[in-house]
Design a protein around this motif. Structure first.
Motif, short mmCIF file in Angstrom:
data_model
loop_
_atom_site.label_atom_id
_atom_site.label_comp_id
_atom_site.label_asym_id
_atom_site.label_seq_id
_atom_site.Cartn_x
_atom_site.Cartn_y
_atom_site.Cartn_z
N ALA A 1 8.75 -10.51 -22.86
CA ALA A 1 7.65 -10.87 -21.96
C ALA A 1 7.57 -9.87 -20.82
O ALA A 1 8.60 -9.41 -20.32
N LEU A 2 6.35 -9.52 -20.45
CA LEU A 2 6.11 -8.61 -19.33
C LEU A 2 5.70 -9.39 -18.10
O LEU A 2 4.97 -10.39 -18.19
N SER A 3 6.16 -8.95 -16.94
CA SER A 3 5.69 -9.53 -15.68
C SER A 3 5.47 -8.39 -14.69
O SER A 3 6.12 -7.34 -14.78
N VAL A 4 4.54 -8.59 -13.77
CA VAL A 4 4.19 -7.57 -12.78
C VAL A 4 4.34 -8.17 -11.39
O VAL A 4 3.86 -9.29 -11.13
N TRP A 5 4.97 -7.42 -10.49
CA TRP A 5 5.28 -7.91 -9.15
C TRP A 5 4.74 -6.97 -8.09
O TRP A 5 4.63 -5.77 -8.31
N ARG A 6 4.42 -7.55 -6.94
CA ARG A 6 3.85 -6.77 -5.85
C ARG A 6 4.28 -7.33 -4.51
O ARG A 6 4.75 -8.47 -4.41
N VAL A 7 4.07 -6.53 -3.48
CA VAL A 7 4.27 -7.02 -2.12
C VAL A 7 3.16 -8.02 -1.82
O VAL A 7 1.99 -7.78 -2.15
N ALA A 8 3.49 -9.14 -1.23
CA ALA A 8 2.48 -10.13 -0.88
C ALA A 8 1.47 -9.49 0.08
O ALA A 8 1.86 -8.77 1.01
N PRO A 9 0.17 -9.72 -0.14
CA PRO A 9 -0.83 -9.10 0.73
C PRO A 9 -0.57 -9.32 2.22
O PRO A 9 -0.82 -8.41 3.03
N ALA A 10 -0.06 -10.49 2.58
CA ALA A 10 0.20 -10.76 4.00
C ALA A 10 1.31 -9.90 4.57
O ALA A 10 1.40 -9.72 5.79
N ASP A 11 2.17 -9.34 3.69
CA ASP A 11 3.29 -8.51 4.15
C ASP A 11 2.96 -7.03 4.21
O ASP A 11 3.72 -6.25 4.79
N VAL A 12 1.86 -6.62 3.62
CA VAL A 12 1.50 -5.20 3.59
C VAL A 12 1.41 -4.60 4.99
O VAL A 12 1.93 -3.50 5.24
N PRO A 13 0.77 -5.28 5.97
CA PRO A 13 0.71 -4.71 7.32
C PRO A 13 2.10 -4.51 7.95
O PRO A 13 2.30 -3.56 8.71
N ARG A 14 3.04 -5.38 7.65
CA ARG A 14 4.39 -5.23 8.19
C ARG A 14 5.03 -3.95 7.67
O ARG A 14 5.67 -3.21 8.43
N ILE A 15 4.87 -3.66 6.38
CA ILE A 15 5.45 -2.44 5.82
C ILE A 15 4.70 -1.22 6.36
O ILE A 15 5.30 -0.19 6.66
N ALA A 16 3.38 -1.33 6.49
CA ALA A 16 2.60 -0.22 7.03
C ALA A 16 3.06 0.14 8.44
O ALA A 16 3.08 1.33 8.82
N ALA A 17 3.45 -0.86 9.23
CA ALA A 17 3.93 -0.61 10.59
C ALA A 17 5.25 0.17 10.55
O ALA A 17 5.49 1.05 11.39
N ILE A 18 6.11 -0.17 9.59
CA ILE A 18 7.38 0.57 9.45
C ILE A 18 7.09 2.01 9.05
O ILE A 18 7.68 2.96 9.59
N GLN A 19 6.17 2.20 8.10
CA GLN A 19 5.80 3.55 7.67
C GLN A 19 5.25 4.36 8.84
O GLN A 19 5.58 5.54 8.99
N GLN A 20 4.43 3.74 9.67
CA GLN A 20 3.86 4.43 10.83
C GLN A 20 4.95 4.84 11.81
O GLN A 20 4.92 5.94 12.37
N ARG A 21 5.93 3.97 12.01
CA ARG A 21 7.04 4.28 12.93
C ARG A 21 7.83 5.49 12.42
O ARG A 21 8.24 6.35 13.19
#
Length: 198
Positions: free
Chosen positions: A104-124
């Motif tokens: 069986a295949l499954s696909v996983w992603r960062v929850a949309p609500a968490d994307v801004p949190r990671i973007a802030a880390i990337q910006q830092r």
């Protein structure tokens, strides 16, 4: 289920994907993996794929991304993001070529609500390249535990893992047929792979 593989090491950040083991990473995947750069990745588009035997399942909360950073004179940080399974048609189609009978295949992603949190880390991290001190760190995805819908038969229990770093790219194979019996001690199977609930 836990193992490690270096994805990229740069002056900015080292990214490690804990979806499989380096020893089972195809050589053909290494050039693409080495080009990945955490700072420039759009986490809203990143997808992680898993191929497991039919009787195994990943439960909500089992897949977690951890981003750690360190910098001279700055406290170390650790941010955890629980990944969510996506059933969007475009995500299923993109990984369909990796389907295998009995798996069986499954696909996983960062929850949309968490994307801004990671973007802030990337910006830092980006700002540290200009203003200093330079920030370094690591990104990892761990798939811990799981459950089984039926008894696990004797023999190898192969797991394969994949990473899709951007919308316009194809999946990169991280591990191909890694035998979970080699990475999970026999004494831990009951705790690591209990029967799935109703």
């Amino acid at each position: 289920m836990r193992a490690a593989c270096l994805v990229r090491r740069s002056a900015v950040i080292a990214a490690a994907l804990f979806l499989g083991g380096c020893l089972s990473t195809p050589i053909t995947s290494l050039p693409r993996l080495m080009r990945l750069d955490f700072v420039s990745m759009d986490m809203d588009e990143v997808r992680a794929g898993l191929r497991l035997p039919d009787m195994l399942r990943i439960r909500p909360g089992d897949a977690v991304m951890t981003v750690r950073t360190t910098g001279a004179g700055q406290p170390a940080t650790e941010d955890r993001f629980v990944l969510v399974e996506t059933t969007e048609e475009q995500d299923r189609v993109a990984i369909a070529s990796e389907a295998r009978r009995g798996h069986a295949l499954s696909v996983w992603r960062v929850a949309p609500a968490d994307v801004p949190r990671i973007a802030a880390i990337q910006q830092r991290v980006r700002e540290s390249l200009v203003r200093g001190p330079r920030v370094r760190g690591s990104m990892e995805i761990k798939v811990s535990g799981g459950c089984r819908t039926a008894p696990i038969p004797a023999g190898p229990v192969p797991m394969s893992s994949f990473l899709k770093p951007a919308r316009g790219e194809t999946y990169i194979t991280l591990t191909d047929g890694l035998d979970l019996r080699q990475v999970i001690p026999q004494s831990d199977w009951q705790a690591k792979m209990p029967a799935c609930g109703p």
